[in-house]
Design a protein around this motif. Structure first.
Motif, PDB file in Angstrom:
ATOM      1  N   GLY A  90      43.173  40.571  27.545  1.00 35.78           N
ATOM      2  CA  GLY A  90      44.391  40.230  28.264  1.00 35.78           C
ATOM      3  C   GLY A  90      45.155  41.439  28.755  1.00 35.78           C
ATOM      4  N   ASN A  91      44.458  42.403  29.421  1.00 38.08           N
ATOM      5  CA  ASN A  91      45.168  43.569  29.931  1.00 38.08           C
ATOM      6  C   ASN A  91      44.438  44.151  31.136  1.00 38.08           C
ATOM      7  OD1 ASN A  91      42.939  44.818  28.794  1.00 38.08           O
ATOM      8  ND2 ASN A  91      44.072  45.891  27.214  1.00 38.08           N
TER       9      ASN A  91
ATOM     10  N   THR B 246      43.886  50.569  49.880  1.00 41.88           N
ATOM     11  CA  THR B 246      44.014  49.312  49.145  1.00 41.88           C
ATOM     12  C   THR B 246      42.610  48.762  48.896  1.00 41.88           C
ATOM     13  OG1 THR B 246      46.152  48.787  50.147  1.00 41.88           O
ATOM     14  CG2 THR B 246      44.926  46.960  49.163  1.00 41.88           C
ATOM     15  N   ILE B 247      42.350  48.389  47.652  1.00 44.50           N
ATOM     16  CA  ILE B 247      41.060  47.795  47.281  1.00 44.50           C
ATOM     17  C   ILE B 247      41.340  46.478  46.581  1.00 44.50           C
ATOM     18  CG2 ILE B 247      38.935  48.090  45.945  1.00 44.50           C
ATOM     19  CD1 ILE B 247      39.385  51.115  46.126  1.00 44.50           C
ATOM     20  N   GLU B 248      40.679  45.420  47.021  1.00 41.79           N
ATOM     21  CA  GLU B 248      40.856  44.096  46.420  1.00 41.79           C
ATOM     22  C   GLU B 248      39.503  43.569  45.962  1.00 41.79           C
ATOM     23  OE1 GLU B 248      44.672  42.678  49.149  1.00 41.79           O
ATOM     24  OE2 GLU B 248      42.618  42.155  49.757  1.00 41.79           O
ATOM     25  N   LEU B 249      39.417  43.216  44.691  1.00 45.73           N
ATOM     26  CA  LEU B 249      38.190  42.680  44.096  1.00 45.73           C
ATOM     27  C   LEU B 249      38.474  41.313  43.513  1.00 45.73           C
ATOM     28  CD1 LEU B 249      35.235  43.002  43.040  1.00 45.73           C
ATOM     29  CD2 LEU B 249      36.233  43.965  40.955  1.00 45.73           C
ATOM     30  N   GLN B 250      37.749  40.307  43.993  1.00 54.06           N
ATOM     31  CA  GLN B 250      37.884  38.968  43.437  1.00 54.06           C
ATOM     32  C   GLN B 250      36.694  38.698  42.523  1.00 54.06           C
ATOM     33  OE1 GLN B 250      37.330  34.864  45.461  1.00 54.06           O
ATOM     34  NE2 GLN B 250      39.519  35.320  45.715  1.00 54.06           N
ATOM     35  N   THR B 251      36.976  38.262  41.332  1.00 55.79           N
ATOM     36  CA  THR B 251      35.929  38.009  40.345  1.00 55.79           C
ATOM     37  C   THR B 251      36.196  36.696  39.631  1.00 55.79           C
ATOM     38  OG1 THR B 251      34.816  38.925  38.387  1.00 55.79           O
ATOM     39  CG2 THR B 251      37.169  39.285  38.553  1.00 55.79           C
ATOM     40  N   GLU B 252      35.171  36.190  38.986  1.00 54.17           N
ATOM     41  CA  GLU B 252      35.299  34.969  38.193  1.00 54.17           C
ATOM     42  C   GLU B 252      35.514  35.351  36.740  1.00 54.17           C
ATOM     43  OE1 GLU B 252      32.188  31.572  36.969  1.00 54.17           O
ATOM     44  OE2 GLU B 252      32.625  31.633  39.124  1.00 54.17           O
ATOM     45  N   ALA B 253      36.582  34.877  36.152  1.00 54.87           N
ATOM     46  CA  ALA B 253      36.948  35.278  34.800  1.00 54.87           C
ATOM     47  C   ALA B 253      35.883  34.869  33.798  1.00 54.87           C
ATOM     48  CB  ALA B 253      38.291  34.657  34.410  1.00 54.87           C
TER      49      ALA B 253
ATOM     50  N   VAL C 194      46.865  42.488  38.606  1.00 59.44           N
ATOM     51  CA  VAL C 194      46.025  41.315  38.399  1.00 59.44           C
ATOM     52  C   VAL C 194      46.717  40.132  39.052  1.00 59.44           C
ATOM     53  CG1 VAL C 194      44.931  39.783  36.720  1.00 59.44           C
ATOM     54  CG2 VAL C 194      45.140  42.231  36.236  1.00 59.44           C
ATOM     55  N   VAL C 195      45.986  39.454  39.943  1.00 61.25           N
ATOM     56  CA  VAL C 195      46.561  38.362  40.716  1.00 61.25           C
ATOM     57  C   VAL C 195      45.785  37.084  40.426  1.00 61.25           C
ATOM     58  CG1 VAL C 195      47.132  37.525  43.022  1.00 61.25           C
ATOM     59  CG2 VAL C 195      47.242  39.985  42.523  1.00 61.25           C
ATOM     60  N   GLU C 196      46.512  36.008  40.078  1.00 50.76           N
ATOM     61  CA  GLU C 196      45.900  34.692  39.870  1.00 50.76           C
ATOM     62  C   GLU C 196      46.684  33.659  40.650  1.00 50.76           C
ATOM     63  OE1 GLU C 196      44.184  31.935  36.222  1.00 50.76           O
ATOM     64  OE2 GLU C 196      46.043  33.068  35.913  1.00 50.76           O
ATOM     65  N   ASP C 197      45.993  32.885  41.467  1.00 54.05           N
ATOM     66  CA  ASP C 197      46.628  31.863  42.310  1.00 54.05           C
ATOM     67  C   ASP C 197      47.733  32.464  43.168  1.00 54.05           C
ATOM     68  OD1 ASP C 197      44.967  29.888  41.247  1.00 54.05           O
ATOM     69  OD2 ASP C 197      46.342  29.500  39.583  1.00 54.05           O
ATOM     70  N   GLY C 198      47.495  33.690  43.687  1.00 53.13           N
ATOM     71  CA  GLY C 198      48.457  34.324  44.573  1.00 53.13           C
ATOM     72  C   GLY C 198      49.640  34.965  43.884  1.00 53.13           C
TER      73      GLY C 198
ATOM     74  N   ALA D  56      48.706  47.487  31.156  1.00 49.17           N
ATOM     75  CA  ALA D  56      49.702  46.418  31.091  1.00 49.17           C
ATOM     76  C   ALA D  56      49.034  45.172  30.556  1.00 49.17           C
ATOM     77  CB  ALA D  56      50.304  46.151  32.466  1.00 49.17           C
ATOM     78  N   SER D  57      49.795  44.364  29.816  1.00 47.53           N
ATOM     79  CA  SER D  57      49.266  43.132  29.237  1.00 47.53           C
ATOM     80  C   SER D  57      49.441  41.971  30.193  1.00 47.53           C
ATOM     81  CB  SER D  57      49.984  42.811  27.915  1.00 47.53           C
ATOM     82  OG  SER D  57      49.768  43.831  26.976  1.00 47.53           O
ATOM     83  N   VAL D  58      48.477  41.050  30.136  1.00 48.36           N
ATOM     84  CA  VAL D  58      48.583  39.800  30.879  1.00 48.36           C
ATOM     85  C   VAL D  58      49.354  38.823  29.994  1.00 48.36           C
ATOM     86  CG1 VAL D  58      47.303  37.906  31.922  1.00 48.36           C
ATOM     87  CG2 VAL D  58      46.416  40.236  32.073  1.00 48.36           C
ATOM     88  N   PRO D  59      50.472  38.272  30.464  1.00 48.56           N
ATOM     89  CA  PRO D  59      51.332  37.463  29.591  1.00 48.56           C
ATOM     90  C   PRO D  59      50.706  36.178  29.084  1.00 48.56           C
ATOM     91  CG  PRO D  59      52.050  37.336  31.886  1.00 48.56           C
ATOM     92  CD  PRO D  59      51.018  38.402  31.828  1.00 48.56           C
ATOM     93  N   SER D  60      49.794  35.604  29.822  1.00 52.10           N
ATOM     94  CA  SER D  60      49.177  34.356  29.374  1.00 52.10           C
ATOM     95  C   SER D  60      47.666  34.457  29.546  1.00 52.10           C
ATOM     96  CB  SER D  60      49.715  33.163  30.172  1.00 52.10           C
ATOM     97  OG  SER D  60      49.463  33.346  31.549  1.00 52.10           O
ATOM     98  N   LYS D  61      46.937  33.743  28.713  1.00 53.02           N
ATOM     99  CA  LYS D  61      45.479  33.796  28.735  1.00 53.02           C
ATOM    100  C   LYS D  61      44.939  33.181  30.020  1.00 53.02           C
ATOM    101  CE  LYS D  61      41.477  32.851  25.789  1.00 53.02           C
ATOM    102  NZ  LYS D  61      41.140  34.277  25.646  1.00 53.02           N
ATOM    103  N   ILE D  62      43.995  33.865  30.623  1.00 55.02           N
ATOM    104  CA  ILE D  62      43.365  33.387  31.846  1.00 55.02           C
ATOM    105  C   ILE D  62      42.186  32.495  31.470  1.00 55.02           C
ATOM    106  CG2 ILE D  62      42.169  34.081  33.953  1.00 55.02           C
ATOM    107  CD1 ILE D  62      43.698  36.716  33.815  1.00 55.02           C
ATOM    108  N   ALA D  63      42.099  31.345  32.072  1.00 54.39           N
ATOM    109  CA  ALA D  63      41.029  30.405  31.744  1.00 54.39           C
ATOM    110  C   ALA D  63      39.699  30.932  32.266  1.00 54.39           C
ATOM    111  CB  ALA D  63      41.330  29.042  32.361  1.00 54.39           C
ATOM    112  N   ALA D  64      38.673  30.812  31.432  1.00 54.61           N
ATOM    113  CA  ALA D  64      37.332  31.229  31.843  1.00 54.61           C
ATOM    114  C   ALA D  64      36.895  30.431  33.063  1.00 54.61           C
ATOM    115  CB  ALA D  64      36.349  31.034  30.700  1.00 54.61           C
ATOM    116  N   GLY D  65      36.301  31.129  34.024  1.00 57.30           N
ATOM    117  CA  GLY D  65      35.822  30.482  35.233  1.00 57.30           C
ATOM    118  C   GLY D  65      36.810  30.501  36.371  1.00 57.30           C
TER     119      GLY D  65
END
Length: 721
Positions: free
Chosen positions: A65-66, A14-21, A119-123, A87-96
């Motif tokens: 968005g993928n 398992t590899i987890e990378l956290q980045t700033e959009a 892709v994980v956002e806010d858990g 896979a597509s991300v259903p909604s646009k991720i806010a920059a930052g």
């Protein structure tokens, strides 16, 4: 990641990378760089383009968005491989916003793994894709990836974690922030050059400015009870070179010693850097090693598959045949020869490799530091064991060729006139970091342009050495055509050599180390000798003055640069019993040269019976007479007539070559390696050895190039009658 990678036996990771959009480009993870076929240092060089051995990339794009899984080890010759899964991300991720990329790999059976990317956002998982990947390719490096970004929208990594039984831990691979040391022992001084990584600001200001501190380094020596005692005060480190020079005076070189460099006021986890200083030999024997021209990588760009005939292929980009750093095939067998001192005679790096350059930047300090640290990382098993002295050559200071004109700054443009294209500050930075530890310069300068000098003479192990700078003072063609007196070494350096030649206390063996050789051993496809001004065969009047002094000093000449190993003897203006010269091979040959002269090029009776045609007496294109004793030509000979250094055809492999492992396992050149000079003053002997890169050569069992070793009598070196 240096301290973790994918092993070849586990079942899950398992590899987890956290980045700033960020709105531009793509960010992700490189999986299995090197695919288990490259060592971890080689695999750490993977970047830019896909190619055989490149592993897999899992990446996400905020603007697109993928999330995608791609084969980065393909030989399809495309810059951005189509996804194996996406896979597509259903909604646009806010920059930052903080976004996490999670990669889970699980074994399906002996042949395949299932790899899932989320892709994980806010858990919350907002996008997910998976594919099957071959198990045998899922071994190698793990790296963070930034692609297609820009300076206006750089990617920021927040956290990276790895776990699972497919993950291997290698704490011994940790590197930095002290990247390496170089040292010399001469004239009663131990000089240690300490190279650090870029650590940001080195001046740390507290609220009370009086309590500000600077990052520094200190040299410590190990005592007999195992403790460490400082032998120097703290020496400050500063941007942009992050370098420090430490001098220990009145140094006793008669016994070996263990040292370490510690960082003061640096990163909290800064590790000490250990190295050994051997006792200076005093038994009349000295082993001298030589390495030059260590280009990191051969092919570094994509190629057009339409150029291939049926069955042909290109050299694999991320294979050991093409990814040359860290040069284990040179450094390891070199250490096995037990050298007492090693000379790196220039082109420690090449400005265009592995990354392109900004030609308009007069002070490319960050680009230089990156490439220079690769060299330190590659040769640390040599530089931490024996004295290593360096010369800078043209590529080290961002030149394809250099006619320095005494250290002026060029105004006419590359290769159109003499001088340096980069600033004096940059040239001095390169010389300081590469040569600052060398024995003290005879005439340090600077010149009117501000460029300093490092040429010097010294004695080590009962042998007299002269370390020269020929590029810096060499005339350019425009100045010679304008009527200027041709120069090669400059007045002060000639004066140094003259004094050295007349030394009444000279040792029985004397060695001159120069950047390139003093005859032009180079032929074109039809076997005619080439007038290559990059060698020191030109300009002839200045060359003759230098070689005459070499002869009067009774010296042997040890050189590099020409990418073609050879042993020659050159007539001097005052003697037919001329100077012996050993030009060592390139470590990584980016530009090929060869010496396959046709019959008309021979003088003095033609080729010797039963010997290769490249052995005999010749006169180069500038009128310099020489005799060849050994040459390590690339091959095959019949291919040289059509070989072009600037054409992509040089990367094309025949089916027979590919089947033999050339272009994937073995290098195509087969002439790269290193030189060794064994000096035995008690028995009046000097033995010249020329060894191929052990990891690249097809010569089995491993042995020297044909024609070596060459044995000389020291007494013959001073025969000038």
């Amino acid at each position: 990641m240096l301290t973790y990678d994918l092993n070849d036996s586990g079942n899950q990771f398992t590899i987890e990378l956290q980045t700033e959009a960020t709105p531009e480009g793509r960010v992700g993870i490189l999986l299995a760089g090197g695919e288990g076929e490259l060592n971890y240092k080689q695999a750490s060089m993977i970047q830019g383009i896909p190619g055989l051995g490149g592993g897999f990339v899992v990446d996400m794009g905020i603007e697109e968005g993928n999330v995608c899984i791609r084969d980065f080890g393909t030989d399809a010759e495309v810059r951005f491989p189509e996804p194996l899964a996406s896979a597509s991300v259903p909604s646009k991720i806010a920059a930052g916003s903080k976004v996490e990329l999670t990669i889970i790999g699980e074994r399906i059976d002996a042949q395949m793994f299932r790899v899932k990317a989320s892709v994980v956002e806010d858990g919350e998982v907002i996008a997910e894709t998976e594919t099957r990947l071959p198990e045998k390719r899922l071994a190698g490096n793990i790296a963070m990836v930034s692609m297609q970004g820009s300076a206006r929208s750089s990617h920021r990594f927040r956290r990276l974690s790895v776990r699972g039984d497919r993950i291997a831990s290698h704490p011994e691979r940790a590197y930095g922030p002290i990247a390496g040391v170089l040292y010399s022992v001469a004239g009663g001084d131990l000089k240690v050059g300490v190279q650090c990584m870029s650590i940001g600001k080195t001046i740390h200001v507290e609220r009370d400015a009086k309590n500000s501190r600077r990052t520094g380094v200190r040299l410590e020596r190990r005592q007999t009870d195992g403790t460490w005692e400082p032998v120097s005060r703290v020496v400050g480190v500063s941007e942009p070179d992050y370098y420090a020079l430490i001098r220990v005076t009145d140094y006793d070189s008669s016994s070996p010693a263990s040292f370490r460099v510690v960082m003061i006021h640096g990163p909290e986890d800064a590790a000490a850097y250990r190295f050994e200083v051997p006792a200076e030999p005093d038994d009349g024997r000295l082993v001298v090693g030589g390495v030059s021209c260590t280009g990191d990588i051969g092919r570094k760009t994509l190629a057009n598959k339409k150029l291939l005939e049926p069955g042909e292929s290109f050299i694999g980009v991320w294979t050991s045949a093409n990814q040359w750093a860290p040069f284990d095939g040179i450094s390891e067998p070199l250490i096995e020869q037990e050298p007492d001192i090693v000379f790196f005679t220039g082109d420690q790096l090449y400005e265009w490799w592995p990354t392109p350059i900004d030609m308009t930047d007069a002070m490319p300090s960050e680009d230089y530091l990156y490439k220079w640290l690769i060299w330190h990382w590659s040769f640390q098993n040599v530089t931490s064991r024996v004295p290593c002295l360096l010369q800078t050559d043209d590529h080290d200071v961002w030149h394809p060729n250099l006619w320095g004109e005494g250290g002026r700054l060029m105004t006419e443009g590359w290769e159109k006139g003499g001088g340096y294209v980069k600033s004096a500050y940059f040239v001095n930075m390169v010389q300081r970091t590469m040569c600052g530890h060398n024995p003290d310069a005879y005439s340090p300068g600077p010149s009117d342009s501000g460029i300093t000098n490092y040429y010097c003479t010294f004695r080590y192990g009962g042998v007299d050495f002269a370390l020269l700078e020929d590029r810096k003072f060499k005339s350019s063609m425009p100045s010679v055509e304008a009527g200027a007196d041709p120069t090669m070494l400059g007045d002060a350096q000639l004066r140094m050599l003259s004094q050295w030649a007349e030394d009444e206390h000279a040792t029985p063996a004397r060695v001159i180390v120069s950047q390139t050789n003093y005859v032009t051993i180079n032929t074109i496809g039809n076997g005619k000798l080439l007038p290559d001004r990059d060698s020191n065969g030109w300009p002839k009047p200045a060359r003759d003055r230098a070689v005459d002094l070499f002869g009067k000093a009774g010296a042997f000449l040890f050189t590099g640069d020409q990418h073609l190993a050879s042993v020659t003897r050159m007539n001097t203006p005052s003697s037919k019993n001329g100077v012996y010269q050993f030009c060592q091979p390139a470590g990584g040959c980016i530009w090929w040269r060869w010496f396959y002269p046709n019959a008309k090029q021979h003088i003095g009776g033609g080729p010797k019976p039963g010997q290769p045609s490249y052995l005999g007496e010749f006169q180069d294109a500038f009128g310099n007479h020489f005799e060849t004793y050994a040459v390590a030509n690339p091959g095959p000979r019949e291919a040289m007539s059509s070989y072009k250094n600037t054409d992509v055809s040089r990367f094309i492999l025949t089916p027979e070559q590919r089947k033999a492992g050339i272009g994937t396992r073995y290098r195509i050149h087969q002439g790269e390696g290193f030189g060794v000079v064994r000096i035995d003053t008690k028995n009046d002997r000097m033995v010249l050895e020329c060894w191929p890169d052990r990891n690249a050569t097809m010569r089995q069992p491993y042995r020297q190039f044909d024609g070596w070793p060459v044995e000389l009598k020291l007494s013959d070196l001073s025969a000038n009658d």
